[in-house]
Design a protein around this motif. Sequence first.
Motif, short mmCIF file in Angstrom:
data_model
loop_
_atom_site.label_atom_id
_atom_site.label_comp_id
_atom_site.label_asym_id
_atom_site.label_seq_id
_atom_site.Cartn_x
_atom_site.Cartn_y
_atom_site.Cartn_z
N ARG A 26 -4.68 4.64 21.80
CA ARG A 26 -4.80 6.07 21.53
C ARG A 26 -4.33 6.39 20.12
O ARG A 26 -4.95 7.18 19.41
CB ARG A 26 -3.96 6.85 22.56
N ARG A 27 -3.24 5.73 19.70
CA ARG A 27 -2.64 6.05 18.40
C ARG A 27 -3.52 5.66 17.23
O ARG A 27 -3.66 6.42 16.26
CB ARG A 27 -1.29 5.33 18.30
N PHE A 28 -4.15 4.46 17.31
CA PHE A 28 -4.89 3.96 16.16
C PHE A 28 -6.38 4.30 16.19
O PHE A 28 -7.00 4.42 15.14
CB PHE A 28 -4.72 2.44 16.04
N LEU A 29 -6.96 4.44 17.38
CA LEU A 29 -8.41 4.60 17.44
C LEU A 29 -8.88 5.91 18.05
O LEU A 29 -10.07 6.21 18.00
CB LEU A 29 -9.03 3.42 18.22
N CYS A 30 -7.97 6.69 18.62
CA CYS A 30 -8.36 7.98 19.21
C CYS A 30 -7.76 9.15 18.44
O CYS A 30 -8.44 10.14 18.17
CB CYS A 30 -7.95 8.04 20.68
N SER B 19 0.84 -1.20 0.00
CA SER B 19 0.00 0.00 0.00
C SER B 19 0.88 1.25 0.00
O SER B 19 2.01 1.24 0.48
CB SER B 19 -0.93 0.02 1.21
N HIS B 20 0.33 2.32 -0.58
CA HIS B 20 0.97 3.63 -0.48
C HIS B 20 0.55 4.23 0.86
O HIS B 20 -0.57 3.97 1.35
CB HIS B 20 0.50 4.54 -1.61
N GLY B 21 1.42 5.04 1.44
CA GLY B 21 1.10 5.59 2.75
C GLY B 21 1.50 7.05 2.89
O GLY B 21 2.45 7.52 2.26
N MET B 22 0.76 7.77 3.72
CA MET B 22 1.06 9.16 4.05
C MET B 22 0.82 9.37 5.54
O MET B 22 -0.11 8.79 6.11
CB MET B 22 0.17 10.14 3.28
N TRP B 23 1.65 10.18 6.14
CA TRP B 23 1.39 10.63 7.51
C TRP B 23 0.74 11.99 7.43
O TRP B 23 1.28 12.92 6.81
CB TRP B 23 2.68 10.69 8.33
N GLY C 257 -9.89 5.76 -2.97
CA GLY C 257 -9.38 4.50 -2.44
C GLY C 257 -8.50 4.60 -1.22
O GLY C 257 -7.94 3.58 -0.77
N TRP C 258 -8.34 5.80 -0.63
CA TRP C 258 -7.53 5.95 0.58
C TRP C 258 -8.39 5.66 1.82
O TRP C 258 -9.62 5.65 1.76
CB TRP C 258 -6.97 7.37 0.68
N ARG C 259 -7.71 5.44 2.93
CA ARG C 259 -8.40 5.17 4.20
C ARG C 259 -7.43 5.46 5.33
O ARG C 259 -6.21 5.31 5.16
CB ARG C 259 -8.86 3.72 4.22
N ARG C 260 -7.94 5.86 6.48
CA ARG C 260 -7.04 6.21 7.57
C ARG C 260 -7.05 5.16 8.68
O ARG C 260 -8.04 4.48 8.92
CB ARG C 260 -7.40 7.57 8.16
N SER C 261 -5.90 5.07 9.37
CA SER C 261 -5.77 4.32 10.62
C SER C 261 -5.01 5.24 11.56
O SER C 261 -3.80 5.41 11.43
CB SER C 261 -4.99 3.02 10.39
N GLY C 262 -5.74 5.87 12.49
CA GLY C 262 -5.13 6.94 13.26
C GLY C 262 -4.83 8.10 12.33
O GLY C 262 -5.67 8.52 11.53
N LYS C 263 -3.60 8.60 12.37
CA LYS C 263 -3.19 9.69 11.48
C LYS C 263 -2.50 9.17 10.23
O LYS C 263 -2.07 9.97 9.38
CB LYS C 263 -2.26 10.65 12.23
N TYR C 264 -2.37 7.86 10.11
CA TYR C 264 -1.74 7.26 8.94
C TYR C 264 -2.82 7.02 7.89
O TYR C 264 -3.86 6.42 8.17
CB TYR C 264 -1.07 5.95 9.33
#
Length: 504
Positions: free
Chosen positions: A302-306, A32-36, A52-59
């Motif tokens: 906290r990082r992934f879900l908050c 996958s391509h990724g951005m912060w 087609g993008w999606r977030r997990s936390g701020k990633y």
Amino acid sequence: MAGNKSYTIVEYFGGDDGYRCGYCKNQIGNFSHGMWSHTMTVQDYQDLIDRGWRRSGKYVYKPILHKTCCPQYTIRCHALKFQPSKSHKKILKKMNKFISNGELPKKQHEGEPMDSVCEELGPREPCHSEMKCPASSDIQAAIAECPTVTEVYKEDVDVTSTNSETSRSDLVSVPGGRTTSAPKPGVGPDANRPPCRKAKDVRKERRLKKEQKKGDADGDPSIVSPTPTSPSQNNSPKLLEDFIAESLRDNSSHCLEVRLVRSNPPCPQFKASFSASYQVYKLYQVAIHKDPPEKPSESQFRRFLCDSPLEAEFSPDGPEVGYGSFHQQYLLDGRIVAVGVIDILPSCVSSVYLYYHPDFASLSLGSYSALREIAFTRQLQKQSPKLSYYYMGFYIHSCPKMRYKGQYRPSDLLCPETFVWVQIERCLPPLEHSRYARFNQDPDAGDVRALKDVGKALVLYRRTVMPYAAYSRKRKGSSDETEVRQYAGLVGQDCAERILLYRT
């Protein structure tokens, strides 16, 4: 919306390395391509998930569908047109029965893989310890000097196999919206016989007649003849909201409350319930996903879900609660038993993750929460007319356990090449023959929002906003043009000319 006061700032990481797949467990098959994202407007994220993008936390990540082992296609449900299926109704009735009499179903359900395969994606923090972002006023002044820019489950599954149901070709419509089996050739219905009726309607009529006779005999004036009900009233399908309302009776054994709390910036209710919410998440990860007890740490939670890059935004024509990231907390008798992580965006409610207390696994809370989120989307649409879709994350046809999202109809899949929405019924045949498929049947169609001039992509360099053309002149001999071109092609013209790509 936020106008010119808010900006999206991202760092692009590329997508060359393979990661562990959370679905087929391939150790290096997930690409996958990724951005912060340091900060992001809700409109920019809406445009990104529509590519087609999606977030997990701020990633923020975008699967490389033609390369990854389990292609993940963005799926959305038309919330306003949704009608619960037979299996959905069973889930709603099961919850209502539990709320009413307090008895948990005995059958347990195994946990399925979730959309947000956080660690498998390998989201990376920015390489520097801290990035000092320019103030909004500085960015606004810098943009003014630039050339004019153009504008952009869940896991519990009660899947009813399509093979076990009557095929669509064997069904015919009857008055009242019901369907019944078509008669076999040569054997039609007897026109001389009265039409078939539901057994419960016959029993109800008999009981009312019996009570009426008794009232006549006793001279009781309070018992009156029932008002005749038309067949259309008897046979009209129940709405999703009707099933949910049945669990709100005053004499129920339990009280189920669904509470919406903003997670970014965290509201007082979110802060007060953080510890209780985290404990449910930890129990869920250990019992359902078989994580070792030390793995689901508070920092991971906290990082992934908050944490979220989405800032709170409000608009006169938007929902009263505003846009941004929220937790929907399911409280049973005042105790948190499940939490749905969602984003409210200009056109949709986007489901991020769902976790629940394992003691209530038999209630199919993954599917139940999806139904509640669809109802919530319909509620928000009354306040904001264009907010009419429910995004369920990714549909993964190559993983049978993840096909359940296709049962929330009507729904569409996003074409990975032209980024147009195609009805899921048209997408399934090609997916039966190949893991990767282009859904747009027009061979000449392309990406109409592709960036034609990479020089117009906005760059944030040394606290100054500039088009990439100006940046490349300042950085003579820079070798990052290939990377910037790849990034701009992935986010599309609108986002590339609006999002600030951070360059060191």
